[in-house]
Write a protein that holds these residues in place. Structure first.
Motif, mmCIF file in Angstrom:
data_model
loop_
_atom_site.group_PDB
_atom_site.id
_atom_site.type_symbol
_atom_site.label_atom_id
_atom_site.label_comp_id
_atom_site.label_asym_id
_atom_site.label_seq_id
_atom_site.Cartn_x
_atom_site.Cartn_y
_atom_site.Cartn_z
ATOM 1 N N ALA A 22 -20.347 55.755 -44.953
ATOM 2 C CA ALA A 22 -19.966 54.342 -45.067
ATOM 3 C C ALA A 22 -18.782 54.061 -44.159
ATOM 4 O O ALA A 22 -17.817 54.829 -44.108
ATOM 5 C CB ALA A 22 -19.621 53.996 -46.508
ATOM 6 N N PHE A 23 -18.849 52.974 -43.434
ATOM 7 C CA PHE A 23 -17.780 52.552 -42.535
ATOM 8 C C PHE A 23 -17.343 51.143 -42.939
ATOM 9 O O PHE A 23 -18.172 50.273 -43.169
ATOM 10 C CB PHE A 23 -18.247 52.548 -41.080
ATOM 11 C CG PHE A 23 -18.758 53.879 -40.598
ATOM 12 C CD1 PHE A 23 -17.928 54.743 -39.900
ATOM 13 C CD2 PHE A 23 -20.069 54.262 -40.850
ATOM 14 C CE1 PHE A 23 -18.400 55.968 -39.462
ATOM 15 C CE2 PHE A 23 -20.546 55.484 -40.407
ATOM 16 C CZ PHE A 23 -19.705 56.339 -39.711
ATOM 17 N N GLY A 24 -16.024 50.917 -42.998
ATOM 18 C CA GLY A 24 -15.532 49.598 -43.379
ATOM 19 C C GLY A 24 -15.581 49.414 -44.886
ATOM 20 O O GLY A 24 -15.601 50.376 -45.667
ATOM 21 N N ARG A 25 -15.621 48.173 -45.327
ATOM 22 C CA ARG A 25 -15.603 47.830 -46.749
ATOM 23 C C ARG A 25 -16.952 47.236 -47.140
ATOM 24 O O ARG A 25 -17.236 46.064 -46.903
ATOM 25 C CB ARG A 25 -14.459 46.856 -47.041
ATOM 26 C CG ARG A 25 -13.095 47.394 -46.652
ATOM 27 C CD ARG A 25 -11.982 46.408 -46.973
ATOM 28 N NE ARG A 25 -11.906 46.154 -48.414
ATOM 29 C CZ ARG A 25 -11.029 45.312 -48.963
ATOM 30 N NH1 ARG A 25 -10.194 44.634 -48.186
ATOM 31 N NH2 ARG A 25 -11.002 45.126 -50.267
ATOM 32 N N MET A 26 -17.778 48.059 -47.755
ATOM 33 C CA MET A 26 -19.138 47.654 -48.076
ATOM 34 C C MET A 26 -19.178 46.558 -49.142
ATOM 35 O O MET A 26 -20.157 45.828 -49.252
ATOM 36 C CB MET A 26 -19.936 48.867 -48.566
ATOM 37 C CG MET A 26 -20.103 49.964 -47.520
ATOM 38 S SD MET A 26 -20.940 49.380 -46.022
ATOM 39 C CE MET A 26 -22.498 48.838 -46.686
#
Length: 771
Positions: free
Chosen positions: A521-525
Motif C-alpha cells: 500500500a502506498f499513500g493513504r488508502m
C-alpha cells in the motif's frame, strides 16, 4: 539495475522516497529522524541509490573523526567500499584544511549531524560547490542561538515523533527519574547565571557549582538506587567532573571509566569495546557520546550536565532509547532537572518552526517548571509523604508510558457498527445459510460455508462447485470443485483445489495467482485519490486495475515511488507513440508506468509533470489526460486528433502556461498565508516585555518565554519591534517573535511609534529606515 534495500524499515523506506521526491523541487534538503532510528543506514541507502543514477563522487561530511570511521563501516555494508573512491567520508576539519587541494567535484554532499551545519566551514562547501545536491541528516534541526537553517537548506522532511517510534516498537520504552523542583540540586542549577559563547550554561561556572563531593555522591546514590547492576552512560560537565564521577563510582565497586577528548584514540577505542562487551559497566563522558554512538543495550542514561540546548538533551537521552533484546526498557536518571525545561523525550516538537528560525529550542516556560510537569496522556504517579521528602521523583514508569501511548491510540471516536455477517446451520435440511445478527440474509442452501469475511462468504454450491457470494447470496466469483477456501487480509482469497494445490484470487479484480501475493500500500488508502495498491508476486508487481498490468522482471520496491496521488513504476516498455511534456526530459523520468490514486481502470504511462505539480499521462489507446491531486483525470489530447482538435504539443504549450500561472498564484498565496500567520502570532504576543535571567535578557509574554535570554540588553518593545544589544554598543532591531529585522551593528537604535527607526552608525551619522 535495481538495488535491494529490503533491510530498510518501512519508515526509512518512506523517508527515502520522500527525499527523492523533494529533490525534484529543491536542491538542498534536511531530513529529521529521532536518535536511534537508523539515520546512518538510511544515509547509506540514499547514497547508493544516488550513485546508481550518477557517476560523480559523493561526499559524506561528519563533524568528528570518530563518526567518520562509523559511517565508513555502515556504508561499506551497502557495497560502497572506501577503496572504490566513489564515496568519500570526510571530517569537516580535514576538509577545511585540504578542501582547496581536492581535484574532484561532488554531485552530492551529505552532512551528518546537520544541526552543526551553520559553522563557516560548512558554509564554505555551499559556496565552493553550488551545483551539488545537499542532504542534511539530524535528529534535532534546532540551535541554541535560534538561527534557522533556511539559508543552507531549502526544505525539511520530518519523520514520526519519539512517541510514535516507541509505540510501534522501534525505540525502547523508558522509566524517567528526576530531581525535584525544590531539591538542593535544582536550587544549585537555578543559581547558574553565566552563559558560554554558544548561549548554553558556562562550563566553568557549572564545574565550580556542581563538581563537588556532595553532588557527585548524590549522582552515585541515584544510580545505585534506580540502576543497580545495569550498564549505562553518564554525561558530565567537564573532564575533571567526569574523572571525579568515575573515581567515585569505582570506589563504590562500580566498573566505571571516564572518556574525554584527552583520552588517546586507541585507549578510547579499547574502552568503548570493553563497554560493548560488558567488561565495563559505566562510561562517564564529556560530549563524546552525544552523537553517533551506537550501543543498543545501554540500560540507563544519567544526565549530570545542565544544558539549555534541546538538541543536546535529546541526543543524550536518545543513547538509551535504542532497542535491544537484552533490555526491557531504559532508565533515564535526570540529576539536573532537564525534563522541566524540555519535557519528556516523547514530547512532540515543532521542528519546522525551529528549522525556519521561528522558535528557539522550544523550551517550556518557567511557569511550567514550578512543580510537576504534566503532559497529555501521561499521569503523575501517586506519592506518599516519605516519597515527597525524597530528592528524587519517578516522573513516569515504562509501564505507565506504554499504557498512555495505547490510550492515545485508542482515544479516536468509535465508528457505529452493525451486526457481523455469520453463517448458521439448519439441522432439518443439513444446509448452511447466512445471517446478520437476528436477520436471515440467505436461507439455508449451501452444503458448506468455508469462510465469512465482511460482506462476503466463501461457499460450496449445491452442484459441487464453489464461489464467493455477498450477504444476499448473489455470486461474485464461481469456481470449480475445491477442497478449501479462506479469506485473507487485503481482499485476497486462498483456494486449495482437490489435489491440494493452493492458488490465490485478488477479489478486487478477480485475478488468480499461483504464488501468494504480498499487498503493498502506498499513500493513504482511507482517503479518496490518496492511495494506491500493488501486488508483489515473485519478482513481479501486478496492478489491481480492471486492465491488468505486470511490471518488468526484477524491479525493486525501492524504485517504485509514490507522489501524493500517483505511483511511478520503472518500466522501459514505453510505447513508441508516447509523447513527453518536455522532449528534453531526463531519462530519470521518461521510463515510468503510472498508477493513479482512485483510478481502477488501468495503468498509464507518465509523460511529464507541470509547474503546478499536476501530471500528464497516456492510456493504452493513445489518449492523454491531465491529473491533479484530489481530482480525477481530465482528457486533454490524443495521438490521432480528430478534426478541429489541437495536437499534443499545442495542448501542452497551453497547459504549461496555465500551470505556470497557477503555480505562481499558489506560491503567492502560500507566502501571504505564512505572513498572515506570523502577524497573528505577533498580535498574540504584543504584550511581550523584556526580562532578565542572570546576565542575559529575553522577551516574555505573560509566563511564556518567546525569546530566550541570550542578549546583552533588550529595550521595551514599540509596536511589534524592539531594539536589542548583542554585544557592547552593537544594537539592532528584532520583531517580537525573535526574527532579526536589522542586524546588530549600530551604536544606537531608536524606534518611533510610526515604525520609523533611526540607526546611529557613528556619532553624528544617523541612518533612517521604515519598518
Amino acid at each position: 539495475m535495481y538495488y535491494t534495500t529490503d533491510n530498510l524499515r518501512d519508515y526509512q523506506q518512506e523517508m527515502k522516497l520522500r527525499l527523492f521526491k523533494e529533490w525534484e523541487f529543491h536542491q538542498s534538503v534536511m531530513v529529521q529522524m529521532p536518535t536511534g532510528t537508523g539515520k546512518t543506514h538510511l544515509l547509506a541507502a540514499i547514497v547508493r541509490e544516488f550513485l546508481h543514477g550518477s557517476h560523480a563522487p559523493v561526499w559524506i561530511v561528519a563533524h568528528r573523526r570518530e563518526l567518520v570511521d562509523q559511517i565508513e563501516e555502515t556504508v561499506s555494508r551497502y557495497g560502497m567500499r572506501k577503496e572504490d573512491g566513489r564515496v568519500r567520508v570526510l571530517s569537516i576539519q580535514w576538509l577545511s584544511r585540504n578542501g582547496q587541494t581536492m581535484d574532484e567535484t561532488p554531485a552530492l554532499i551529505v552532512i551528518d549531524e546537520a544541526h552543526h551545519a551553520l559553522a563557516e566551514t560548512y558554509r564554505a562547501l555551499w559556496k565552493r560547490y553550488p551545483e551539488a545536491r545537499k542532504l542534511g541528516m539530524t535528529a534535532t534541526p534546532c540551535r541554541l542561538n535560534g538561527k534557522g537553517f533556511t539559508d543552507l537548506f531549502e526544505s525539511l522532511i520530518t519523520s514520526w515523533g519519539v512517541e510514535a517510534f516507541i509505540g510501534r516498537g522501534y525505540l525502547s520504552s523508558f522509566d524517567y527519574v528526576s530531581i525535584r523542583a525544590n531539591s538542593r540540586e535544582q536550587h544549585l542549577i537555578d543559581s547558574l547565571k553565566k552563559r558560554g559563547a554558544d548561549g548554553d550554561y558556562q562550563i566553568k561556572e557549572m564545574n565550580a557549582v556542581l563538581n563537588r563531593e556532595t553532588s557527585i555522591g548524590r549522582l552515585y546514590e541515584s544510580v545505585e538506587r534506580y540502576a543497580h547492576g545495569k550498564k549505562g552512560i553518564v554525561y558530565a560537565i567537564s573532564i575533571a567532573h567526569a574523572r571525579r564521577i568515575a573515581a567515585c563510582y569505582s570506589a563504590h565497586g562500580l566498573d566505571a571509566v571516564a572518556i574525554d577528548s584527552r583520552t588517546p584514540a586507541l585507549e578510547r577505542k579499547k574502552l568503548v569495546e570493553d563497554f560493548r562487551r560488558g567488561r565495563i559497566k559505566v562510561l562517564v563522558n564529556v560530549d563524546i557520546f552525544s552523537e553517533g554512538f551506537d550501543c543498543p543495550d545501554v540500560e540507563f542514561v544519567q544526565l549530570a550536565r545542565p544544558t539549555l540546548s534541546l538538541a543536546k538533551y535529546l541526543q543524550q537521552v536518545g543513547r538509551g532509547l535504542r532497542k535491544s533484546i537484552a533490555k526491557e526498557s531504559c532508565i533515564l536518571i535526570d540529576n539536573v532537572g532537564l525534563y522541566r525545561i524540555f519535557g519528556l523525550p516523547v514530547r512532540n516538537h515543532d521542528w519546522m518552526a525551529m528549522f525556519e528560525g521561528r522558535m528557539i529550542g522550544n523550551a517550556l516556560s518557567r511557569a511550567r517548571t514550578e512543580g510537576r510537569l504534566s503532559l497529555p496522556g501521561i499521569l503523575s504517579l501517586p506519592e506518599d509523604e516519605k516519597q515527597r521528602e525524597d530528592e528524587l521523583e519517578v516522573v513516569i514508569t515504562h509501564d505507565r508510558l506504554m499504557e498512555s501511548l495505547i490510550e492515545r491510540k485508542d482515544c479516536a471516536p468509535e465508528k457505529e457498527t452493525q451486526p457481523v455477517l455469520k453463517s448458521y446451520y439448519d439441522r432439518q435440511s443439513g444446509l448452511w445459510g447466512l445471517r446478520r445478527g437476528e436477520r436471515m440474509t440467505v436461507r439455508p442452501q449451501y452444503p458448506e460455508v468455508f469462510d465469512v469475511c465482511g460482506d462476503r462468504a466463501a461457499v460450496r454450491f449445491g452442484n459441487g462447485g464453489a464461489g464467493v457470494v455477498n450477504e444476499a447470496g448473489q455470486p461474485g466469483i464461481q469456481l470449480d470443485r475445491c477442497r478449501k477456501m479462506k479469506f485473507m487480509r487485503e481482499d485476497l482469497l486462498a483456494v486449495t483445489d482437490c489435489a491440494g494445490n493452493e492458488s490465490y484470487i485478488d477479489l478486487k479484480v478477480n485475478r488468480t495467482y499461483r504464488e501468494k501475493p504480498v499487498v503493498l500500500a502506498f499513500g493513504r488508502m482511507e482517503l479518496p485519490y490518496s492511495g494506491v495498491e500493488l501486488l508483489k508476486v515473485g519478482e513481479f508487481f501486478f496492478s489491481r486495475t480492471g486492465k491488468p498490468y505486470v511490471s518488468m522482471r526484477g524491479v525493486n520496491r525501492s524504485g517504485i515511488c509514490f507522489y501524493d496521488f500517483y505511483l511511478k513504476i520503472p518500466d522501459y516498455r514505453v510505447p513508441k507513440d508516447c509523447q513527453l511534456v518536455d522532449p528534453v526530459w531526463t531519462t530519470l523520468f521518461d521510463v515510468f508506468a503510472c498508477v493513479l490514486a482512485g483510478d481502477d481502470e488501468e495503468v498509464y504511462w507518465c509523460c511529464g509533470r507541470l509547474a503546478d505539480r499536476s501530471i500528464v499521462v497516456m492510456d493504452g489507446n493513445g489518449n492523454y489526460y491531465q491529473v491533479e491531486k484530489g481530482k480525477g483525470k481530465r482528457y486533454v489530447a490524443c495521438n490521432a486528433p480528430r478534426l478541429g482538435e489541437a495536437d499534443f504539443h499545442t495542448v501542452m504549450d497551453r497547459l504549461k502556461e496555465e500551470a505556470g500561472r497557477c503555480a505562481g498564484t499558489a506560491r503567492q498565496k502560500q507566502l501571504q498565508e505564512e505572513e498572515r500567520k506570523r502577524w497573528k502570532r505577533l498580535e498574540e504576543i504584543r504584550n511581550a516585555l523584556p526580562f532578565r535571567m542572570g546576565m542575559k535578557w529575553g522577551l516574555k509574554s505573560g509566563e511564556r518565554i518567546v525569546v530566550p535570554p541570550r542578549y546583552r540588553k533588550i529595550l521595551p518593545p514599540v509596536g511589534y519591534y524592539c531594539a536589542y544589544e548583542e554585544n557592547a554598543c552593537q544594537w539592532g532591531v528584532m520583531a517580537l517573535d525573535g526574527r532579526v529585522v536589522v542586524e546588530a551593528r549600530y551604536q544606537k537604535v531608536e524606534i518611533d511609534g510610526d515604525g520609523t527607526v533611526r540607526l546611529t552608525v557613528i556619532p553624528g551619522k544617523v541612518k533612517t529606515i521604515k519598518l
